[in-house]
Motif scaffolding. Sequence first.
Motif, PDB file in Angstrom:
ATOM      1  N   SER A 255       0.932  -1.314  -0.030  1.00 14.91           N
ATOM      2  CA  SER A 255       0.067   0.106  -0.086  1.00 14.91           C
ATOM      3  C   SER A 255       0.839   1.177   0.044  1.00 14.91           C
ATOM      4  O   SER A 255       1.619   1.488   1.027  1.00 14.91           O
ATOM      5  CB  SER A 255      -0.884   0.061   1.185  1.00 14.91           C
ATOM      6  OG  SER A 255      -1.813   1.093   1.377  1.00 14.91           O
ATOM      7  N   PHE A 256       0.969   1.986  -1.137  1.00  6.72           N
ATOM      8  CA  PHE A 256       1.764   2.948  -1.452  1.00  6.72           C
ATOM      9  C   PHE A 256       1.102   4.257  -1.363  1.00  6.72           C
ATOM     10  O   PHE A 256       0.239   4.647  -1.939  1.00  6.72           O
ATOM     11  CB  PHE A 256       2.846   2.510  -2.623  1.00  6.72           C
ATOM     12  CG  PHE A 256       3.887   3.755  -3.004  1.00  6.72           C
ATOM     13  CD1 PHE A 256       4.683   4.031  -1.984  1.00  6.72           C
ATOM     14  CD2 PHE A 256       3.977   4.369  -4.362  1.00  6.72           C
ATOM     15  CE1 PHE A 256       5.459   5.259  -2.189  1.00  6.72           C
ATOM     16  CE2 PHE A 256       4.838   5.370  -4.575  1.00  6.72           C
ATOM     17  CZ  PHE A 256       5.704   5.790  -3.583  1.00  6.72           C
ATOM     18  N   SER A 257       1.656   5.197  -0.645  1.00  3.09           N
ATOM     19  CA  SER A 257       1.320   6.634  -0.680  1.00  3.09           C
ATOM     20  C   SER A 257       2.475   7.662  -0.711  1.00  3.09           C
ATOM     21  O   SER A 257       3.536   7.266  -0.048  1.00  3.09           O
ATOM     22  CB  SER A 257       0.412   7.010   0.470  1.00  3.09           C
ATOM     23  OG  SER A 257       1.085   6.845   1.646  1.00  3.09           O
ATOM     24  N   HIS A 258       2.446   8.661  -1.266  1.00  2.00           N
ATOM     25  CA  HIS A 258       3.662   9.635  -1.466  1.00  2.00           C
ATOM     26  C   HIS A 258       3.068  11.164  -1.590  1.00  2.00           C
ATOM     27  O   HIS A 258       1.860  11.272  -2.214  1.00  2.00           O
ATOM     28  CB  HIS A 258       4.506   9.235  -2.534  1.00  2.00           C
ATOM     29  CG  HIS A 258       3.810   9.496  -3.990  1.00  2.00           C
ATOM     30  ND1 HIS A 258       3.501  10.504  -4.723  1.00  2.00           N
ATOM     31  CD2 HIS A 258       2.991   8.312  -4.764  1.00  2.00           C
ATOM     32  CE1 HIS A 258       2.852  10.033  -6.115  1.00  2.00           C
ATOM     33  NE2 HIS A 258       2.490   9.066  -5.835  1.00  2.00           N
ATOM     34  N   VAL A 259       3.685  11.963  -1.062  1.00  2.00           N
ATOM     35  CA  VAL A 259       3.418  13.432  -1.263  1.00  2.00           C
ATOM     36  C   VAL A 259       4.899  13.972  -1.614  1.00  2.00           C
ATOM     37  O   VAL A 259       5.934  14.140  -0.780  1.00  2.00           O
ATOM     38  CB  VAL A 259       2.968  13.998   0.060  1.00  2.00           C
ATOM     39  CG1 VAL A 259       2.617  15.473   0.000  1.00  2.00           C
ATOM     40  CG2 VAL A 259       1.753  13.518   0.434  1.00  2.00           C
ATOM     41  N   ASP A 262       7.347  13.343  -6.492  1.00  2.00           N
ATOM     42  CA  ASP A 262       7.327  13.396  -8.037  1.00  2.00           C
ATOM     43  C   ASP A 262       8.623  14.102  -8.620  1.00  2.00           C
ATOM     44  O   ASP A 262       9.048  13.558  -9.735  1.00  2.00           O
ATOM     45  CB  ASP A 262       6.259  13.960  -8.607  1.00  2.00           C
ATOM     46  CG  ASP A 262       4.846  13.640  -8.036  1.00  2.00           C
ATOM     47  OD1 ASP A 262       4.482  14.104  -6.771  1.00  2.00           O
ATOM     48  OD2 ASP A 262       4.108  12.828  -8.684  1.00  2.00           O
ATOM     49  N   GLU A 294       2.753  -1.241   4.076  1.00  2.00           N
ATOM     50  CA  GLU A 294       2.416   0.088   4.017  1.00  2.00           C
ATOM     51  C   GLU A 294       3.867   0.977   3.696  1.00  2.00           C
ATOM     52  O   GLU A 294       4.715   0.636   4.487  1.00  2.00           O
ATOM     53  CB  GLU A 294       1.739   0.866   5.288  1.00  2.00           C
ATOM     54  CG  GLU A 294       0.317   0.202   5.257  1.00  2.00           C
ATOM     55  CD  GLU A 294      -0.458   0.904   6.579  1.00  2.00           C
ATOM     56  OE1 GLU A 294       0.167   1.906   7.050  1.00  2.00           O
ATOM     57  OE2 GLU A 294      -1.388   0.452   6.977  1.00  2.00           O
ATOM     58  N   GLU A 296       5.368   4.769   2.898  1.00  2.00           N
ATOM     59  CA  GLU A 296       4.938   6.278   2.645  1.00  2.00           C
ATOM     60  C   GLU A 296       6.091   6.926   2.416  1.00  2.00           C
ATOM     61  O   GLU A 296       7.189   6.718   3.196  1.00  2.00           O
ATOM     62  CB  GLU A 296       4.173   6.685   3.858  1.00  2.00           C
ATOM     63  CG  GLU A 296       3.658   8.300   3.814  1.00  2.00           C
ATOM     64  CD  GLU A 296       2.844   8.585   4.985  1.00  2.00           C
ATOM     65  OE1 GLU A 296       2.373   9.691   5.102  1.00  2.00           O
ATOM     66  OE2 GLU A 296       3.060   7.916   6.087  1.00  2.00           O
ATOM     67  N   GLN A 298       7.296  11.075   1.636  1.00  2.00           N
ATOM     68  CA  GLN A 298       6.920  12.498   1.714  1.00  2.00           C
ATOM     69  C   GLN A 298       8.186  13.224   1.557  1.00  2.00           C
ATOM     70  O   GLN A 298       9.489  13.018   2.144  1.00  2.00           O
ATOM     71  CB  GLN A 298       6.206  12.796   3.257  1.00  2.00           C
ATOM     72  CG  GLN A 298       5.091  12.059   3.342  1.00  2.00           C
ATOM     73  CD  GLN A 298       4.363  12.632   4.537  1.00  2.00           C
ATOM     74  OE1 GLN A 298       4.947  13.558   5.253  1.00  2.00           O
ATOM     75  NE2 GLN A 298       3.304  12.088   4.916  1.00  2.00           N
TER      76      GLN A 298
END
Length: 369
Positions: A255-259, A262, A294, A296, A298
């Motif tokens: 489960s990958f999230s990024h802020v 890019d 998970e 993450e 940032q």
Amino acid sequence: MLREAKDLKVISRRKPNDPERRVDQYRIVFERYPHPAWVLDRATLRFLAVNDAAVSKYLYSRDEFLRMSYLDIHLPEDASTVQRSLINGQPNSPGIGLWRHKKKSGDLFDVEAAWIPVPFDRVPAILLTADSTHRSLRRLLQETESGRERLEALSRRLVDIQETERSEIARELHDEVGQLLTGLKLMLSADEREPQPGLAGSRREQMLQIVNELMDRTRNISMDLRPPMLDQLGLLSALVWHFERFTEQTRIRVSFSHVGADSRFPRPVETAAFRLIQEALTNAARYAGAEVVEVEVQADSKFLKLRVEDRGSGFDQEAARAGRSAGLTGMEERAHLLGGHLTIESSPALGTRLLAELPLRSTAPGVIP
């Protein structure tokens, strides 16, 4: 403390191209020690080395120190007492003295001087620190010993990684690529000895299939060593590719999230971030027994922050530390070499969480490739 300081090489005056030159943890600790520290010739008490804190506090330049004796920063009436303590006392034992020091400006101040015998370029010498707090030398030696242990653990880790990668490459080449090449050679030899026109099309298809498999195997070996998209496209693309490959191989979902991830980051930061996440996922697959991990990422103008967390079996951190886990040490050192830090939180049956913070403008000396 004598055993711990026995191999202390505060400054190794080796030529830059000396093949035996290596990172000298003792030199680094000496130079970065926040309080004045010197290395003295045990026979004459002349300064052999001086750290930046001493230069800053006493206002003498490094060259001036190296032309002086330790007695020169004492009052004349104190010189005989200092000399007796350092030379005529027990020369092979550490000691502590409460003395007065003199700056270049003539200002006097009280210090606690702590010293211990050390070798310096094969010359009997004394490592001496001046501090207004107690146990200054003990703290320096503890930091030095801790650094030495970390360096040794990291060196073992690098050797283990190198040998493991070599074994994996050798196995792939022998078991996979080698067998496919052998099969292709036998098919070509059979056609040369006994041409069978009716089977030409079928054999051609088989040989093309073998060639395609060889290309896939070679590509996989290259990807395992260093995915090219990490250099070409950046961290985010490399992570997405790795997560898909990881899930395909292990059946563990990421489960990958990024802020803010890019954009491109400095190459050492991207390398370190990718390897830290890669190692954390590998550990989760081997030990956690989790179905989901998970991840993450940032980023802001100053730091790249990572979090890798699972709800798996966890582990006993104290036991892992006591066993000097090479994997944990390698991850910590990778972050440390960039000037960042890494923490791992885990307990049996409660899962594991890795948190890392990497500065985007690091002045650290290097990074593990």
